[in-house]
Design an enzyme around this catalytic site. Structure first.
Site, mmCIF file in Angstrom:
data_model
loop_
_atom_site.group_PDB
_atom_site.id
_atom_site.type_symbol
_atom_site.label_atom_id
_atom_site.label_comp_id
_atom_site.label_asym_id
_atom_site.label_seq_id
_atom_site.Cartn_x
_atom_site.Cartn_y
_atom_site.Cartn_z
ATOM 1 N N HIS A 1 19.933 -34.162 -30.846
ATOM 2 C CA HIS A 1 19.677 -35.822 -30.783
ATOM 3 C C HIS A 1 18.538 -36.100 -31.623
ATOM 4 C CE1 HIS A 1 20.724 -34.608 -26.412
ATOM 5 N NE2 HIS A 1 22.086 -35.006 -27.275
ATOM 6 N N GLU B 1 14.639 -37.218 -30.838
ATOM 7 C CA GLU B 1 13.760 -35.579 -30.149
ATOM 8 C C GLU B 1 13.241 -35.098 -31.354
ATOM 9 O OE1 GLU B 1 16.640 -34.272 -27.371
ATOM 10 O OE2 GLU B 1 16.664 -35.736 -26.151
ATOM 11 N N HIS C 1 14.913 -29.150 -27.526
ATOM 12 C CA HIS C 1 15.289 -30.950 -27.321
ATOM 13 C C HIS C 1 13.856 -31.418 -26.678
ATOM 14 C CE1 HIS C 1 19.699 -31.037 -27.105
ATOM 15 N NE2 HIS C 1 19.847 -30.080 -26.969
ATOM 16 N N GLU D 1 13.725 -27.637 -23.980
ATOM 17 C CA GLU D 1 12.635 -29.001 -23.537
ATOM 18 C C GLU D 1 11.368 -29.196 -23.399
ATOM 19 O OE1 GLU D 1 14.899 -31.656 -23.216
ATOM 20 O OE2 GLU D 1 16.945 -31.218 -22.210
#
Length: 829
Positions: A425, A428, A521, A593
């Site tokens: 992504h 990010e 991420h 994350e």
């Protein structure tokens, strides 16, 4: 040691014809940007040869200076030790007009010398068509879609760690909610012209993007007293679509959606100039899509001042007041938008400042880092840089293989693998900072790093989606799709980065065990750092997938939250990297994350994360790997015991919430773990699932053709049972027709005369035999509305074509004859 080689180095040589051709060819198409000096030559690489037992040789096949009079004698000098007598005799039969080399030294960069200076008939590892970094040449310039305008400026930001913690913004309750007025009542001061959106698709790319002169999109200042801000975002990773001035110091900003989509507005990164020090400016982003955001719980935007960077060595810092995140009051009837507003006071007059959602980390930043690794004589010994593939736009997706050289083949084969990746992504960027911290440590001379390189083979893809990073997308690639929903794809040309990554891991699993897979991420709704994993169904390894996250939470207690981890495998996440790798056999498969905000834990409670915090997590990943693989299993078993206790508490809590009182002794461990975990949903990335945008039109056309085809063609029978039933039905219909046929023959009997069953059977048997023995002829379908009145005779030209004996006429006097669906007219040639 090699006098002949040293003599040859001093000679002036002509360029290799092949390399000369490829140099011009690739430079013409914009792929190869290296200088001539970056090509390997005998003079510049002499020092490498003397330190390498396998000496690549210089020169070219095209030189004719110093020719040995007899080419066959030259061949004998070249190959005295490495070919047999039969081969010598074959060489003597070769024509004297054959291509010959120009000296006793083989002048090819492909064949190698051994440590004794003799020619070894083996080829070097092929060089990539697109060369890697060279200290004497520039970096490979990023390739942009041809629709994108790109300014000719190279931006660089210094790395800086704030000396004091940067605390979350504390709302006062008096924050202003500006009403959105739009360009109808304001003045557009910046707007991108040609931006690919939904309905278009990626076609081609080039270095520098769109051809032609770059337009000045910002307004022209009317004089030194003009206080209008000058906006710009047409640089690497930049994102700003439009800026509208609605008051002297107030601006409404519109972000650009991901290219070739109409979704995913979250990442912003833009420049402002012509600032005033004493004024309070207000910026309001008007088209955000997520209903929840970290800005609602204290997150601040990032600001960078070029004057502060030059004069005080201050980099990115958290700034902003009166921060509010709220729903847009303008409804276009399609989807709800959300606004982010904040005020700012610039530190200097006439400064150039930047604003960003998070610390930018561009494709060029990655290339500069990899260049430093490639030019480091120590790190390049155990870190091999390769091209995994090319992205849709032709940008290189790099693959790093990090491991210490093994002493024996058995030792090399015994190493387990660890696979890490980031930036699938593109918005990010926190994933890149964690990756940088990991690489800094694993490439260092720390004893722990050396031990990890001894026992593991690390496969690292530091930037999976370079195209999205370059153009400033938030989630998608240039295919207009979220790559982290397509790890099961078979569309190699549409999703090359994901396809080649999965294929690389598949081959790696065939060679050795992959202990861990982790994809880095960023998270926009929750603070802290946490992992998503996959519950293991094998009772032998029950809860083992939770050991690594629990260990990581103990090693980084002020950053990593184990309670925020989730291990539920949802159907909508089947195409993600962690789930696909888990189904391929990697037990410890995770998505890490990292928050865009900060920490709510320990000493860092209520403070924003800095780049140093994220880089430190890369170190903690390495430290946790050592704990996880410690031959002393004390820590591992201690974590397992703690996990069982935590799970038992969670099960009791779940039953209490349901109002049930149940004795779980002995049976609680059999409960499905997914039933007691909440969903990891909340991301709108599943909206980007499906075919790449450039195939949507093709798919629509195929669907239309299929619908037309289905209308014309009967639906085929699917099962053998259906086919058998249809076959029996057809046979029954034939028997019924034969019965009617026989009855029509006997219709002339008197009503009082009974029908002899034996005669009836014989008639049916003869009719069956007649149908089986009669040869088929060309047919023309007869209209079912055709008149069958017996008083009307057939036309003269049709009499000879009518087969009367097959379909006997009805008794005269009847109004009509029974019409059979299979009635045909036989014609003869």
């Amino acid at each position: 040691m090699f006098p002949a080689l040293e003599t040859e180095v001093k000679q002036e040589t002509l360029p290799d014809p092949y390399e000369d051709f490829m140099y011009h060819h690739l430079q013409y198409y914009g792929y190869f940007k290296g200088h001539r000096g970056s090509l390997p030559t005998s003079a510049t690489h002499q020092h490498v040869w003397k330190n390498n037992p396998r000496y690549p040789l210089s020169g070219s096949f095209g030189e004719r200076q110093g020719m040995i009079p007899d080419p066959l004698q030259k061949e004998k000098l070249l190959w005295p030790t490495c070919i047999s007598s039969p081969v010598h005799r074959q060489i003597e039969a070769v024509s004297r007009d054959s291509l010959m080399l120009s000296s006793p030294l083989l002048k090819s960069r492909q064949l190698l010398h051994d440590e004794f200076g003799e020619v070894n008939p083996c080829l070097r590892e092929p060089r990539d068509l697109f060369t890697f970094f060279s200290s004497s040449g520039p970096l490979q310039a990023p390739r942009w879609p041809i629709e994108c305008e790109v300014i000719k400026e190279n931006l660089h930001h210094i790395e800086w760690v704030p000396p004091q913690p940067e605390y979350f913004y504390q709302p006062t309750g008096n924050e202003k909610l500006p009403e959105i007025v739009g360009e109808e009542k304001g003045t557009v001061v910046f707007q991108l012209d040609s931006v690919p959106t939904e309905g278009s698709y990626f076609t081609s790319s080039r270095v520098g993007g769109k051809r032609g002169i770059i337009k000045e999109l910002a307004v022209t200042l009317q004089g030194p007293e003009d206080k209008t801000l000058l906006f710009e975002s047409r640089f690497e990773s930049g994102n700003l679509q439009k800026a509208v001035r609605v008051d002297t110091y107030e601006y409404e900003l519109t972000l650009r959606t991901d290219l070739y989509t109409n979704k995913h507005t979250q990442w912003f990164y833009f420049r402002v100039q012509n600032t005033r020090k004493d004024a309070t400016y207000r910026f309001t982003i008007v088209n955000l899509l997520k209903p929840k955001s970290l800005y609602t719980i204290g997150m601040k935007p990032l600001m960078y001042s070029q004057l502060d960077a030059k004069t005080h060595n201050i980099g990115w810092r958290r700034e902003g007041n009166e921060i509010r995140y709220y729903k847009n009051n303008r409804d276009d009837g399609q989807q709800a938008f959300y606004c982010l507003t904040w005020t700012i006071q610039f530190p200097h007059d006439q400064d150039t400042c930047f604003f960003a959602h998070f610390y930018p980390y561009t494709y060029t930043d990655l290339q500069c880092y990899l260049l430093s690794v490639a030019n480091n004589p120590v790190q390049s010994q155990f870190c091999k840089l390769r091209t995994l593939c090319r992205s849709l736009a032709g940008n290189t997706v790099y693959l790093l293989t990090i491991t210490n050289p093994s002493r024996t083949p058995q030792e090399a084969a015994a190493k387990k693998a660890v696979v890490l990746s980031a930036r699938v992504h593109p918005g990010e960027s926190n994933g890149s900072w964690v990756m940088k911290g990991f690489l800094d440590f694993i490439l260092s001379n720390s004893p722990d790093a050396q031990l990890l390189r001894d026992i593991f083979v690390f496969k690292v893809v530091p930037m999976l989606n370079p195209d999205g990073v370059i153009v400033g997308n938030y989630r998608c690639s240039l295919a207009g799709r979220d790559l982290n929903r397509h790890y099961k794809t078979i569309l190699k040309e549409s999703f090359p980065c994901i396809w080649y990554t999965r294929n690389m891991i598949k081959r790696l699993l065939e060679e050795r065990e992959v202990l861990l897979y982790c994809d880095f991420h960023g998270h926009s709704r929750k603070n802290n750092i946490f992992l998503y994993g996959c519950n293991n169904n094998d009772r032998k390894y029950w809860l083992h997938e939770r050991v690594f996250p629990l260990m990581l939470s103990k090693n980084a207690p002020d950053k990593f939250s184990f309670h925020s981890c989730n291990f539920k495998v949802q159907k909508c996440k089947e195409g993600t990297g962690r789930v696909v790798m888990w189904r391929m056999g990697i037990l410890n498969s995770y998505t890490m994350e990292s928050t865009f905000g900060g920490s709510t834990l320990g000493n860092k409670r209520d403070t924003h994360f800095t780049t140093e915090d994220l880089k430190s997590l890369g170190y903690h990943v390495c430290d946790t790997l050592l704990d996880f693989c410690d031959p002393d299993r004390t820590k591992f078993m201690q974590c397992l015991t703690e996990l069982k206790e935590l799970l038992q508490q969670e099960v009791h809590k779940k039953f209490n919430e349901l109002g049930q009182d149940m004795d779980l002794e002995g049976s609680w461990s059999d409960i499905c773990l997914s039933d007691i975990e909440s969903s990891t949903s909340g991301s709108d990335s599943s909206l980007s699932d499906g075919l790449p945008v450039h195939l949507l039109n093709v798919a629509d056309e195929l669907n239309q053709k299929k619908k037309m085809y289905k209308k014309k063609k009967k639906k085929p029978l699917q099962t053998r049972k259906q086919r058998n039933e249809q076959y029996q039905k057809n046979n029954l219909m034939q028997e019924l027709k034969l019965t009617e046929d026989a009855l029509s023959q006997l219709h002339g009997r008197d009503k009082g005369t009974s029908l002899d069953p034996s005669k009836m059977t014989s008639i049916l048997t003869k009719s069956k035999e007649r149908m089986q023995t009669e040869k088929p002829r060309p047919t023309v379908s007869c209209s079912p509305k055709r008149s069958t009145n017996s008083s009307q005779e057939p036309a003269p030209d049709m009499k000879s074509h009518w087969s009367r004996n097959r379909y006997p006429a009805t008794k005269r006097g009847r109004a009509a004859m029974t019409v059979y669906p299979s009635l045909h007219i036989y014609t003869y040639p």
